[in-house]
Design a protein around this motif. Sequence first.
Motif, PDB file in Angstrom:
ATOM      1  N   LEU A  11       0.600  -1.111  -0.039  1.00 18.18           N
ATOM      2  CA  LEU A  11      -0.237   0.110   0.268  1.00 18.18           C
ATOM      3  C   LEU A  11       1.246   1.295  -0.242  1.00 18.18           C
ATOM      4  N   LYS A  12       1.855   0.879   0.425  1.00 24.94           N
ATOM      5  CA  LYS A  12       2.842   2.505   0.535  1.00 24.94           C
ATOM      6  C   LYS A  12       4.334   2.270   1.262  1.00 24.94           C
ATOM      7  N   GLU A  13       4.912   3.293   0.814  1.00 23.89           N
ATOM      8  CA  GLU A  13       6.568   2.473   0.347  1.00 23.89           C
ATOM      9  C   GLU A  13       7.075   3.758   1.526  1.00 23.89           C
ATOM     10  N   TYR A  14       7.521   4.336   2.888  1.00 21.06           N
ATOM     11  CA  TYR A  14       8.141   5.694   3.188  1.00 21.06           C
ATOM     12  C   TYR A  14       9.853   4.495   3.731  1.00 21.06           C
ATOM     13  N   SER A  15      10.503   6.047   3.434  1.00 29.22           N
ATOM     14  CA  SER A  15      12.186   5.889   3.627  1.00 29.22           C
ATOM     15  C   SER A  15      12.372   7.011   4.663  1.00 29.22           C
ATOM     16  N   VAL A  16      13.054   6.408   5.558  1.00 29.71           N
ATOM     17  CA  VAL A  16      14.131   7.037   6.666  1.00 29.71           C
ATOM     18  C   VAL A  16      15.605   6.863   6.418  1.00 29.71           C
ATOM     19  N   SER A  17      16.207   8.402   6.757  1.00 27.39           N
ATOM     20  CA  SER A  17      17.696   8.099   7.309  1.00 27.39           C
ATOM     21  C   SER A  17      17.808   7.774   8.293  1.00 27.39           C
ATOM     22  N   VAL A  48      12.596  12.223   5.107  1.00 24.50           N
ATOM     23  CA  VAL A  48      11.894  10.728   5.404  1.00 24.50           C
ATOM     24  C   VAL A  48      11.560  11.443   3.383  1.00 24.50           C
ATOM     25  N   PHE A  49      11.118   9.687   2.965  1.00 30.45           N
ATOM     26  CA  PHE A  49      11.038   9.930   1.299  1.00 30.45           C
ATOM     27  C   PHE A  49       9.501   9.119   1.636  1.00 30.45           C
ATOM     28  N   ASP A  50       8.818   9.449   1.152  1.00 32.38           N
ATOM     29  CA  ASP A  50       7.471   8.647   0.290  1.00 32.38           C
ATOM     30  C   ASP A  50       7.039   8.222  -1.058  1.00 32.38           C
ATOM     31  N   GLY A  51       8.256   7.240  -1.435  1.00 29.01           N
ATOM     32  CA  GLY A  51       8.875   6.332  -2.705  1.00 29.01           C
ATOM     33  C   GLY A  51       9.910   7.382  -3.016  1.00 29.01           C
ATOM     34  N   ASP A  52       9.653   7.616  -4.313  1.00 24.40           N
ATOM     35  CA  ASP A  52      11.144   8.308  -4.741  1.00 24.40           C
ATOM     36  C   ASP A  52      11.189  10.039  -4.119  1.00 24.40           C
ATOM     37  N   VAL A  53       9.835  10.651  -3.707  1.00 23.38           N
ATOM     38  CA  VAL A  53       9.630  12.073  -3.442  1.00 23.38           C
ATOM     39  C   VAL A  53      10.441  12.322  -1.619  1.00 23.38           C
ATOM     40  N   ARG A  54      10.784  12.961  -1.768  1.00 23.73           N
ATOM     41  CA  ARG A  54      11.278  13.412  -0.108  1.00 23.73           C
ATOM     42  C   ARG A  54       9.953  14.081   0.080  1.00 23.73           C
ATOM     43  N   ILE A  55       9.007  13.921   1.566  1.00 27.50           N
ATOM     44  CA  ILE A  55       8.416  14.991   1.927  1.00 27.50           C
ATOM     45  C   ILE A  55       8.548  15.314   2.816  1.00 27.50           C
ATOM     46  N   TYR A  70      28.578  11.809  18.235  1.00 27.06           N
ATOM     47  CA  TYR A  70      27.509  12.445  17.511  1.00 27.06           C
ATOM     48  C   TYR A  70      26.466  11.419  17.070  1.00 27.06           C
ATOM     49  N   ASN A  71      25.073  10.803  17.316  1.00 25.24           N
ATOM     50  CA  ASN A  71      24.046  10.527  15.887  1.00 25.24           C
ATOM     51  C   ASN A  71      22.706  11.423  16.199  1.00 25.24           C
ATOM     52  N   TYR A  72      22.599  10.660  15.158  1.00 26.35           N
ATOM     53  CA  TYR A  72      20.863  10.994  14.788  1.00 26.35           C
ATOM     54  C   TYR A  72      19.833  10.336  15.547  1.00 26.35           C
ATOM     55  N   HIS A  73      19.328  10.461  16.489  1.00 25.94           N
ATOM     56  CA  HIS A  73      17.809   8.878  16.246  1.00 25.94           C
ATOM     57  C   HIS A  73      17.052   9.607  16.052  1.00 25.94           C
ATOM     58  N   THR A  74      16.001   9.204  14.746  1.00 25.96           N
ATOM     59  CA  THR A  74      14.754   9.595  14.122  1.00 25.96           C
ATOM     60  C   THR A  74      14.413   8.880  14.294  1.00 25.96           C
ATOM     61  N   ILE A  75      12.785   9.900  15.226  1.00 26.92           N
ATOM     62  CA  ILE A  75      11.688   8.589  15.297  1.00 26.92           C
ATOM     63  C   ILE A  75      10.464   9.016  15.192  1.00 26.92           C
TER      64      ILE A  75
END
Length: 229
Positions: A11-17, A48-55, A70-75
């Motif tokens: 239904l959906k594909e998100y990707s996060v750094s 954060v991407f929705d498919g190939d689109v940066r949202i 240092y580290n990013y912690h993305t929730i």
Amino acid sequence: DVEDRNNPEELKEYSVSGNYNDARMIGDYIYFISKEYIYGGDVIRPIVFDGDVRIAMPEIYYFDIPYSSYNYHTITSINLEEIDSIVSKTLMLGYSNELYVSENNIYITSNKYYEREPLKEFSEIVLPLVDETVQNELKGVEDEEKIVEILENYYNSMSEKELESFMEEIWKAQDEYNSKLAAQRDRTIIHKINIEEGKIEYDTIGEVAGHMLNQFSLDEFEGNLRVAT
């Protein structure tokens, strides 16, 4: 969608750094935590991407706390009833140790990091042991080469036995100082992030003495966080 188990449908594909760290599902929300090491030079922000689109480029929270790295912690939270509804925020922390999630909160812990302070250590360990004349010479001196020069002259004025005895006093004072410092430094920082109904809101920070064994060292009961260290 796996309602038809023989024909699952995406239904959906998100990707996060970042790399996958952990995830939880609470009610109709998925909470996804990713971690990304921050290298020197140009700082790249999480995306954060929705498919190939940066949202989204999540807001970044940072703290007046020194870390060795240092580290990013993305929730990120995703509402499964409204699959297009996504919220994402980032915390810039050191190396995190444990993650505990209650019904309404995420807790991220890390061990406290301290940079050594050579001049402070010198003034608390060595300075009280030298004679008054040398103490007066050293007061207010911050140039390391000058300090070494004054001390070398002081050491050269001693006999071999006096110098040996003096060095033993320094080692003993250093052991006592390090033991006292270890008790103060063995502390755990705890960050609290509110996640009620999909929102991600940084709440507060606290610290406790000692370090935790694992995520089961924390739990939340009647509005209180309980910690075993």
